[in-house]
Design a protein around this motif. Structure first.
Motif, PDB file in Angstrom:
ATOM      1  N   ARG A 101      42.016  15.209  29.091  1.00  0.00           N
ATOM      2  CA  ARG A 101      42.506  14.899  30.440  1.00  0.00           C
ATOM      3  C   ARG A 101      43.750  15.746  30.696  1.00  0.00           C
ATOM      4  NH1 ARG A 101      45.906  11.216  33.116  1.00  0.00           N
ATOM      5  NH2 ARG A 101      44.920  10.314  34.949  1.00  0.00           N
ATOM      6  N   VAL A 102      43.672  16.624  31.681  1.00  0.00           N
ATOM      7  CA  VAL A 102      44.771  17.544  31.990  1.00  0.00           C
ATOM      8  C   VAL A 102      45.288  17.233  33.388  1.00  0.00           C
ATOM      9  CG1 VAL A 102      45.408  19.959  32.289  1.00  0.00           C
ATOM     10  CG2 VAL A 102      43.740  19.321  30.530  1.00  0.00           C
ATOM     11  N   VAL A 103      46.542  16.821  33.454  1.00  0.00           N
ATOM     12  CA  VAL A 103      47.148  16.452  34.738  1.00  0.00           C
ATOM     13  C   VAL A 103      47.674  17.698  35.438  1.00  0.00           C
ATOM     14  CG1 VAL A 103      49.009  15.137  35.842  1.00  0.00           C
ATOM     15  CG2 VAL A 103      47.746  14.151  33.914  1.00  0.00           C
ATOM     16  N   ILE A 104      47.370  17.772  36.730  1.00  0.00           N
ATOM     17  CA  ILE A 104      47.935  18.793  37.617  1.00  0.00           C
ATOM     18  C   ILE A 104      48.950  18.068  38.485  1.00  0.00           C
ATOM     19  CG2 ILE A 104      47.461  20.395  39.503  1.00  0.00           C
ATOM     20  CD1 ILE A 104      44.550  20.541  38.441  1.00  0.00           C
ATOM     21  N   GLY A 105      50.189  18.499  38.446  1.00  0.00           N
ATOM     22  CA  GLY A 105      51.209  17.816  39.240  1.00  0.00           C
ATOM     23  C   GLY A 105      52.568  18.442  39.058  1.00  0.00           C
ATOM     24  N   ARG A 106      53.587  17.630  39.205  1.00  0.00           N
ATOM     25  CA  ARG A 106      54.948  18.100  38.981  1.00  0.00           C
ATOM     26  C   ARG A 106      55.717  17.038  38.219  1.00  0.00           C
ATOM     27  NH1 ARG A 106      58.329  18.178  44.439  1.00  0.00           N
ATOM     28  NH2 ARG A 106      58.147  15.984  44.929  1.00  0.00           N
ATOM     29  N   ARG A 107      56.851  17.426  37.698  1.00  0.00           N
ATOM     30  CA  ARG A 107      57.657  16.523  36.876  1.00  0.00           C
ATOM     31  C   ARG A 107      57.945  15.237  37.643  1.00  0.00           C
ATOM     32  NH1 ARG A 107      62.822  15.152  36.281  1.00  0.00           N
ATOM     33  NH2 ARG A 107      63.547  16.615  37.843  1.00  0.00           N
ATOM     34  N   ASN A 108      57.718  14.127  36.959  1.00  0.00           N
ATOM     35  CA  ASN A 108      57.988  12.823  37.552  1.00  0.00           C
ATOM     36  C   ASN A 108      59.501  12.584  37.492  1.00  0.00           C
ATOM     37  OD1 ASN A 108      58.372  10.005  37.945  1.00  0.00           O
ATOM     38  ND2 ASN A 108      56.221   9.666  37.418  1.00  0.00           N
ATOM     39  N   ARG A 109      60.133  12.445  38.629  1.00  0.00           N
ATOM     40  CA  ARG A 109      61.592  12.302  38.679  1.00  0.00           C
ATOM     41  C   ARG A 109      62.070  10.966  38.113  1.00  0.00           C
ATOM     42  NH1 ARG A 109      62.428  15.007  44.611  1.00  0.00           N
ATOM     43  NH2 ARG A 109      61.605  17.014  43.980  1.00  0.00           N
ATOM     44  N   GLY A 112      60.620  11.411  33.970  1.00  0.00           N
ATOM     45  CA  GLY A 112      60.761  12.728  33.349  1.00  0.00           C
ATOM     46  C   GLY A 112      59.490  13.320  32.763  1.00  0.00           C
ATOM     47  N   ARG A 113      58.369  12.604  32.863  1.00  0.00           N
ATOM     48  CA  ARG A 113      57.115  13.158  32.320  1.00  0.00           C
ATOM     49  C   ARG A 113      56.732  14.432  33.051  1.00  0.00           C
ATOM     50  NH1 ARG A 113      52.664   8.863  32.715  1.00  0.00           N
ATOM     51  NH2 ARG A 113      53.848   8.413  34.586  1.00  0.00           N
ATOM     52  N   ARG A 114      56.185  15.359  32.273  1.00  0.00           N
ATOM     53  CA  ARG A 114      55.758  16.636  32.841  1.00  0.00           C
ATOM     54  C   ARG A 114      54.274  16.833  32.582  1.00  0.00           C
ATOM     55  NH1 ARG A 114      60.754  20.592  32.256  1.00  0.00           N
ATOM     56  NH2 ARG A 114      62.329  18.983  32.362  1.00  0.00           N
ATOM     57  N   PRO A 115      53.519  17.150  33.615  1.00  0.00           N
ATOM     58  CA  PRO A 115      52.088  17.399  33.420  1.00  0.00           C
ATOM     59  C   PRO A 115      51.869  18.743  32.728  1.00  0.00           C
ATOM     60  CG  PRO A 115      52.693  17.801  35.685  1.00  0.00           C
ATOM     61  CD  PRO A 115      53.916  17.267  34.999  1.00  0.00           C
ATOM     62  N   LEU A 116      50.689  18.924  32.132  1.00  0.00           N
ATOM     63  CA  LEU A 116      50.384  20.200  31.481  1.00  0.00           C
ATOM     64  C   LEU A 116      50.419  21.338  32.499  1.00  0.00           C
ATOM     65  CD1 LEU A 116      49.590  21.701  28.903  1.00  0.00           C
ATOM     66  CD2 LEU A 116      47.211  21.343  29.527  1.00  0.00           C
ATOM     67  N   ILE A 117      49.806  21.121  33.649  1.00  0.00           N
ATOM     68  CA  ILE A 117      49.870  22.111  34.730  1.00  0.00           C
ATOM     69  C   ILE A 117      50.976  21.633  35.666  1.00  0.00           C
ATOM     70  CG2 ILE A 117      48.631  23.269  36.580  1.00  0.00           C
ATOM     71  CD1 ILE A 117      46.068  22.886  34.968  1.00  0.00           C
ATOM     72  N   ALA A 133      46.212  15.728  40.707  1.00  0.00           N
ATOM     73  CA  ALA A 133      44.783  15.753  40.374  1.00  0.00           C
ATOM     74  C   ALA A 133      44.666  15.841  38.857  1.00  0.00           C
ATOM     75  CB  ALA A 133      44.094  16.941  41.039  1.00  0.00           C
ATOM     76  N   VAL A 134      43.440  15.679  38.365  1.00  0.00           N
ATOM     77  CA  VAL A 134      43.206  15.683  36.927  1.00  0.00           C
ATOM     78  C   VAL A 134      41.966  16.525  36.627  1.00  0.00           C
ATOM     79  CG1 VAL A 134      42.641  14.241  34.929  1.00  0.00           C
ATOM     80  CG2 VAL A 134      44.219  13.394  36.653  1.00  0.00           C
ATOM     81  N   LEU A 135      42.053  17.323  35.562  1.00  0.00           N
ATOM     82  CA  LEU A 135      40.884  18.003  35.018  1.00  0.00           C
ATOM     83  C   LEU A 135      40.418  17.176  33.825  1.00  0.00           C
ATOM     84  CD1 LEU A 135      42.132  21.698  35.095  1.00  0.00           C
ATOM     85  CD2 LEU A 135      40.253  20.741  36.445  1.00  0.00           C
ATOM     86  N   SER A 142      33.122  21.919  29.417  1.00  0.00           N
ATOM     87  CA  SER A 142      33.675  22.370  30.693  1.00  0.00           C
ATOM     88  C   SER A 142      34.545  21.250  31.267  1.00  0.00           C
ATOM     89  CB  SER A 142      32.547  22.749  31.655  1.00  0.00           C
ATOM     90  OG  SER A 142      31.756  21.612  31.952  1.00  0.00           O
ATOM     91  N   TYR A 143      35.053  21.464  32.466  1.00  0.00           N
ATOM     92  CA  TYR A 143      35.921  20.462  33.090  1.00  0.00           C
ATOM     93  C   TYR A 143      35.396  20.074  34.460  1.00  0.00           C
ATOM     94  CZ  TYR A 143      39.536  20.822  29.543  1.00  0.00           C
ATOM     95  OH  TYR A 143      40.229  20.764  28.361  1.00  0.00           O
ATOM     96  N   GLN A 144      35.805  18.897  34.893  1.00  0.00           N
ATOM     97  CA  GLN A 144      35.560  18.451  36.258  1.00  0.00           C
ATOM     98  C   GLN A 144      36.900  18.060  36.863  1.00  0.00           C
ATOM     99  OE1 GLN A 144      32.724  15.319  35.779  1.00  0.00           O
ATOM    100  NE2 GLN A 144      34.188  13.874  34.931  1.00  0.00           N
ATOM    101  N   LEU A 145      37.016  18.255  38.163  1.00  0.00           N
ATOM    102  CA  LEU A 145      38.259  18.014  38.884  1.00  0.00           C
ATOM    103  C   LEU A 145      38.171  16.683  39.629  1.00  0.00           C
ATOM    104  CD1 LEU A 145      40.993  19.114  39.991  1.00  0.00           C
ATOM    105  CD2 LEU A 145      39.647  20.215  41.802  1.00  0.00           C
TER     106      LEU A 145
END
Length: 192
Positions: A101-109, A112-117, A133-135, A142-145
């Motif tokens: 599970r790969v998170v697409i996002g930005r640092r949670n203020r 402080g968690r940071r997604p891989l992307i 979003a998540v891969l 393969s991956y699904q979005l």
């Protein structure tokens, strides 16, 4: 007058082995003293064939994926920018996609968690949610979005309409994911 040796139908098995005769199974010539046929693996003493080897499946090579991240001016100009400015310097980045599970996002203020992307560096795309979003990895590697309800939606390739929330969509090599105000993520397959 013929001798007994030439009139007999076939020499006994031991005699054939001593002379380097043929295999009783396949007829291949054998060297003197060989215990097994080198061609078919027949055992001369018993005349039996060995059990076939057990076939063990070779593990499939794990496919590797990368996310090529950059800012897309055309996407920015056609979308809702809500007063944001297109970044003057947003160098392209490559992130190796790994995990189930790969998170697409930005640092949670808040925590402080940071997604891989992580789309909050080097320039923060404020149109991206913390978990936009998540891969998700599928059984074939393969991956699904999946967009689980981001604020501004997730678009794939040339679709003008955001992906339906919660519905997985397969991604392929070369697919482009658009999130936030300007972020474009191109999915690349690396390796076999």
């Amino acid at each position: 007058m013929p001798t007994d040796e030439t009139t007999s139908a076939a020499p006994p098995e031991d005699a054939r082995r001593r002379r380097g005769g043929g295999c009783p199974n396949c007829g291949a010539r054998q060297a003197v003293g060989e215990r097994f046929c080198l061609r078919c693996r027949c055992e001369f003493a018993t005349g039996t064939m060995p059990a076939p080897p057990e076939l063990v499946p070779h593990p499939a090579a794990r496919v590797r994926w990368e996310a090529h991240i950059d800012a897309d001016r055309v996407y920015f100009e056609t979308g809702k920018s809500d007063g944001m400015r297109f970044p003057a310097a947003q160098p392209p980045r490559i992130v190796s996609i790994r995990g189930e599970r790969v998170v697409i996002g930005r640092r949670n203020r808040l925590d402080g968690r940071r997604p891989l992307i992580n789309l909050s560096v080097p320039v923060d795309d404020e149109g991206v949610s913390a978990e936009h979003a998540v891969l998700e990895r599928t059984a074939d590697g393969s991956y699904q979005l999946v967009d689980h309800g981001s604020r501004n939606g997730t678009r794939l390739n040339d679709r003008c309409v955001p992906l339906p929330k919660g519905r997985p969509v397969p991604v392929r090599d070369g697919d482009q994911i658009f999130v936030g105000a300007w972020s474009r993520i191109t999915i690349r397959r690396v390796g076999p």
